[in-house]
Design a protein around this motif. Structure first.
Motif, PDB file in Angstrom:
ATOM      1  N   VAL A 117       0.939  -1.111   0.026  1.00  0.00           N
ATOM      2  CA  VAL A 117       0.109  -0.071  -0.099  1.00  0.00           C
ATOM      3  C   VAL A 117       0.994   1.180   0.068  1.00  0.00           C
ATOM      4  CG1 VAL A 117      -1.750   1.270   1.307  1.00  0.00           C
ATOM      5  CG2 VAL A 117      -1.791  -1.249   1.319  1.00  0.00           C
ATOM      6  N   SER A 118       1.023   1.863  -1.032  1.00  0.00           N
ATOM      7  CA  SER A 118       1.870   3.074  -1.242  1.00  0.00           C
ATOM      8  C   SER A 118       1.086   4.469  -0.991  1.00  0.00           C
ATOM      9  CB  SER A 118       2.266   3.169  -2.744  1.00  0.00           C
ATOM     10  OG  SER A 118       2.990   2.027  -3.032  1.00  0.00           O
ATOM     11  N   ASP A 119       0.058   4.694  -0.936  1.00  0.00           N
ATOM     12  CA  ASP A 119      -0.780   5.840  -0.608  1.00  0.00           C
ATOM     13  C   ASP A 119      -1.636   5.510   0.845  1.00  0.00           C
ATOM     14  OD1 ASP A 119      -2.327   8.439  -0.120  1.00  0.00           O
ATOM     15  OD2 ASP A 119      -2.076   8.402  -2.427  1.00  0.00           O
ATOM     16  N   TRP A 120      -1.174   6.187   2.018  1.00  0.00           N
ATOM     17  CA  TRP A 120      -1.978   5.790   3.220  1.00  0.00           C
ATOM     18  C   TRP A 120      -2.763   7.032   3.281  1.00  0.00           C
ATOM     19  CZ3 TRP A 120      -1.982   1.451   6.568  1.00  0.00           C
ATOM     20  CH2 TRP A 120      -1.164   0.452   6.068  1.00  0.00           C
ATOM     21  N   GLU A 121      -2.905   8.151   2.689  1.00  0.00           N
ATOM     22  CA  GLU A 121      -3.764   9.506   2.896  1.00  0.00           C
ATOM     23  C   GLU A 121      -4.844   9.614   1.834  1.00  0.00           C
ATOM     24  OE1 GLU A 121      -0.827  12.551   2.881  1.00  0.00           O
ATOM     25  OE2 GLU A 121       0.340  11.612   4.213  1.00  0.00           O
ATOM     26  N   ALA A 122      -5.151   8.680   0.938  1.00  0.00           N
ATOM     27  CA  ALA A 122      -6.351   9.083  -0.005  1.00  0.00           C
ATOM     28  C   ALA A 122      -7.511   8.300   0.504  1.00  0.00           C
ATOM     29  CB  ALA A 122      -5.708   8.433  -1.458  1.00  0.00           C
ATOM     30  N   PRO A 123      -8.505   8.769   0.414  1.00  0.00           N
ATOM     31  CA  PRO A 123      -9.627   8.100   0.766  1.00  0.00           C
ATOM     32  C   PRO A 123     -10.014   6.872   0.129  1.00  0.00           C
ATOM     33  CG  PRO A 123     -10.159  10.260   0.301  1.00  0.00           C
ATOM     34  CD  PRO A 123      -8.852  10.276  -0.160  1.00  0.00           C
ATOM     35  N   GLY A 124     -10.315   5.850   0.656  1.00  0.00           N
ATOM     36  CA  GLY A 124     -10.522   4.489   0.109  1.00  0.00           C
ATOM     37  C   GLY A 124     -11.971   4.424  -0.647  1.00  0.00           C
ATOM     38  N   ILE A 125     -12.246   3.207  -1.462  1.00  0.00           N
ATOM     39  CA  ILE A 125     -13.594   3.423  -2.062  1.00  0.00           C
ATOM     40  C   ILE A 125     -14.852   2.608  -1.199  1.00  0.00           C
ATOM     41  CG2 ILE A 125     -12.559   3.261  -4.075  1.00  0.00           C
ATOM     42  CD1 ILE A 125     -12.593   0.270  -4.226  1.00  0.00           C
ATOM     43  N   LEU A 126     -14.404   1.757   0.047  1.00  0.00           N
ATOM     44  CA  LEU A 126     -15.542   1.053   0.812  1.00  0.00           C
ATOM     45  C   LEU A 126     -16.004   2.232   1.612  1.00  0.00           C
ATOM     46  CD1 LEU A 126     -14.585  -2.456   1.062  1.00  0.00           C
ATOM     47  CD2 LEU A 126     -16.425  -1.451  -0.255  1.00  0.00           C
ATOM     48  N   PHE A 127     -15.183   2.883   2.491  1.00  0.00           N
ATOM     49  CA  PHE A 127     -15.392   3.626   3.941  1.00  0.00           C
ATOM     50  C   PHE A 127     -15.161   4.977   3.589  1.00  0.00           C
ATOM     51  CE2 PHE A 127     -13.732  -0.832   5.022  1.00  0.00           C
ATOM     52  CZ  PHE A 127     -14.856  -1.410   5.499  1.00  0.00           C
ATOM     53  N   GLY A 128     -14.420   5.350   2.545  1.00  0.00           N
ATOM     54  CA  GLY A 128     -14.315   6.727   2.309  1.00  0.00           C
ATOM     55  C   GLY A 128     -13.179   7.280   3.312  1.00  0.00           C
ATOM     56  N   LYS A 129     -12.626   6.687   3.901  1.00  0.00           N
ATOM     57  CA  LYS A 129     -11.449   6.934   4.687  1.00  0.00           C
ATOM     58  C   LYS A 129      -9.974   6.682   4.183  1.00  0.00           C
ATOM     59  CE  LYS A 129     -12.886   4.657   8.234  1.00  0.00           C
ATOM     60  NZ  LYS A 129     -13.005   4.113   9.749  1.00  0.00           N
ATOM     61  N   PRO A 130      -8.945   7.188   4.415  1.00  0.00           N
ATOM     62  CA  PRO A 130      -7.475   7.001   3.951  1.00  0.00           C
ATOM     63  C   PRO A 130      -7.021   5.652   4.892  1.00  0.00           C
ATOM     64  CG  PRO A 130      -7.462   8.899   5.518  1.00  0.00           C
ATOM     65  CD  PRO A 130      -9.039   8.740   5.151  1.00  0.00           C
ATOM     66  N   ALA A 131      -6.107   5.063   4.469  1.00  0.00           N
ATOM     67  CA  ALA A 131      -5.772   3.771   5.185  1.00  0.00           C
ATOM     68  C   ALA A 131      -5.038   4.378   6.739  1.00  0.00           C
ATOM     69  CB  ALA A 131      -4.513   3.243   4.596  1.00  0.00           C
ATOM     70  N   MET A 132      -4.431   5.272   6.880  1.00  0.00           N
ATOM     71  CA  MET A 132      -3.942   5.362   8.206  1.00  0.00           C
ATOM     72  C   MET A 132      -4.987   5.929   9.252  1.00  0.00           C
ATOM     73  SD  MET A 132      -2.371   9.205   7.859  1.00  0.00           S
ATOM     74  CE  MET A 132      -0.949   8.350   7.110  1.00  0.00           C
TER      75      MET A 132
END
Length: 550
Positions: free
Chosen positions: A384-399
């Motif tokens: 996982v290279s981008d931990w700050e962009a929102p995801g597609i399931l929960f709308g939250k970044p990985a961190m």
């Protein structure tokens, strides 16, 4: 030979690739070396791990990785060291455990995966044509997009070292390629590649690093005898780090594990000792000289007023330690092997900038049925290279996600990258187990902490980065943030930094031993005429023009 001089006792703080590399070079030259490593095993970010408790009925625990290992063809320093680490009957030691990846895949949410390179040319006839051919594969790029990007790569490759260092370190890759003026597809493809290949945001990372490394990786793919990448033929510890550790200890290097350095003591302008927290006990460790092979975020916390008084440049490590990003691994253990492609895959539409490899096809001597509960037949190893962009399931970044949310989000992005037109390449039923990098900690339910982030070469950070030697005569630095020809936070950069630290010790103590070899990097040998002309132009205050003469 050392002209009768007694070699100093060297204390190496940190047992990752840099620390082990320094110990290796010193050991071969007859030094007394002790390594202190905070974790229970050596290897640092390169180490592999196990899914503790997953093995049943006498089987081994499932193997896992901090992130998949990637050994580009342009690596010279770390691969040279690997050739000197014995492994069974290999003629070139653990280096012979590397396997060529024959392809690189680009995966999308809305279409089938595309191979980035399907075959390598047999002759060199035109550099620009070869580079252009990389992007002639239905990426949705216009002719103008490709020509502009190739022109920027051409400028980077034909620019002199001095122009790259003094000019291109001061501009972001985003601005260098004029991304704001290009098409949306241009920005997605070319800015995205930098985010995935070197965990660097195009708007923040300097053009010198991203451009030279990116151009080198691409040329390695298209030049005769080239390859997409190289990978280890088994779990990292098994086929590299454990044999390395064994070789060093058998030859006199002392390793002290679970030994964390907590403070540095100075006296009369030199390091007088370091305090170590060793398995819960505090002890003072004293040597003649000290190599600090620690990550920048760890070393920065050890910098105190006495160190800065002795060498003011060390104060720059504190702001430099903010130039880090997250790039950590997730493994999915499957009930069947899904090879996908013979090499790495970049998920171009993934908001978390996922890269991955289907591991079992490279681990022929490590049948996964002998691990875990016996049901596993395949492993997909993801970074996982981008931990700050929102995801597609929960709308939250990985961190900001919980452990289970990270698992669900990564798996969903993988499924959308490979399941198309009714064909289910990856299904939920395949997943037997999964593992998240142990360096991701969850101190509270709302935000995770990364214990081992990755240094990123942002604009203007070259001036903050120290050399391997310091103004403190017995303090040396060996880590991927040190100034090196590699100029990238990688195993290669860490190994080169270690060699530079050892060479500085040999010189300072006037030890008559052969220095460690340091290679030039990113030379683009066939373009020397262009680069020589640009050097002359730079010295005359003229801009780059991409010509051999004039």
């Amino acid at each position: 030979m050392n002209n009768g001089k007694e070699k100093p006792k060297v204390i190496v703080l940190g047992g990752g690739v840099a620390g082990m590399s320094a110990a290796h070079e010193l050991m071969e030259r007859g030094f007394n070396v002790s390594v202190y490593e905070a974790k229970s095993i050596p290897g640092g970010k390169a180490r592999s791990m196990t899914v503790k408790g997953s093995g049943t009925n006498g089987r081994k625990d499932l193997p896992s990785e901090h992130g998949f290992r990637f050994f580009p063809k342009f690596y010279k320093h770390i691969t040279d060291t690997m050739k000197r680490i014995p492994y069974n009957y290999n003629k070139r030691g653990v280096f012979d455990n590397l396997i060529e990846g024959t392809n690189l895949g680009l995966a999308f949410f809305d279409r089938a995966m595309l191979p980035f390179v399907t075959e390598f040319p047999t002759t060199i006839h035109d550099w620009k044509t070869m580079l252009t051919s990389l992007f002639d594969n239905h990426l949705g790029l216009s002719k103008e997009d490709v020509e502009h990007y190739v022109e920027r790569l051409w400028q980077m490759m034909t620019s002199s070292d001095i122009r790259r260092l003094l000019d291109y370190q001061r501009i972001s890759w985003w601005d260098f390629i004029e991304a704001d003026k290009q098409s949306e597809q241009f920005r997605q493809v070319f800015a995205g590649l930098s985010r995935i290949l070197v965990a660097a945001k195009a708007k923040e990372a300097n053009a010198c690093t991203i451009g030279t490394v990116g151009a080198t990786l691409m040329l390695d793919m298209v030049t005769p005898g080239g390859s997409a990448d190289r990978l280890l033929d088994g779990p990292t510890n098994d086929v590299w780090l454990t044999p390395w550790h064994r070789y060093l200890t058998e030859n006199g290097v002392e390793f002290h594990m679970e030994a964390k350095v907590t403070s540095i003591h100075m006296k009369d302008g030199e390091v007088a000792g370091v305090t170590i927290d060793h398995a819960g006990q505090t002890e003072l460790v004293i040597g003649d000289c000290y190599i600090f092979a620690l990550p920048v975020e760890v070393m920065a916390k050890l910098v105190n007023e006495e160190l800065i008084k002795a060498d003011a440049l060390l104060a720059q490590l504190i702001p430099l330690s903010d130039s880090v990003e997250w790039m950590n691994g997730v493994q999915f253990y499957l009930s069947e092997d899904v090879p996908l492609i013979h090499g790495h895959i970049i998920c171009m539409d993934s908001p978390w900038a996922l890269t991955l490899i289907s591991q079992q096809q490279f681990w022929n001597n490590y049948p996964l049925s002998e691990y875990g509960d016996g049901r596993v037949r395949g492993v997909i190893s993801v970074d996982v290279s981008d931990w700050e962009a929102p995801g597609i399931l929960f709308g939250k970044p990985a961190m900001k996600c919980t452990r289970e949310e990270i698992r669900a989000e990564v798996w969903e992005q993988l499924k959308r990258s490979f399941n198309h037109n009714g064909e289910e390449v990856l299904s939920d039923e395949m997943v037997v187990d999964w593992y998240l990098d142990e360096d991701i900690h969850f101190p509270n339910p709302h935000e995770s902490v990364n214990m081992e982030p990755l240094l990123v070469n942002r604009v203007h950070t070259w001036s903050m980065r120290p050399n391997a030697y310091t103004q403190i005569p017995n303090l040396y630095l060996a880590s991927d943030y040190v100034r090196t020809n590699t100029d990238l936070a990688t195993m290669e950069g860490a190994n080169e930094a270690a060699r530079r630290a050892v060479n500085a010790i040999l010189e300072h103590y006037q030890i008559d031993e052969n220095p460690c070899k340091i290679w030039d990097m990113y030379d683009f040998d066939l373009l020397k005429a262009w680069r020589s002309n640009d050097e002359n132009r730079y010295e005359r205050g003229l801009p780059w023009n991409g010509k051999i003469v004039g």
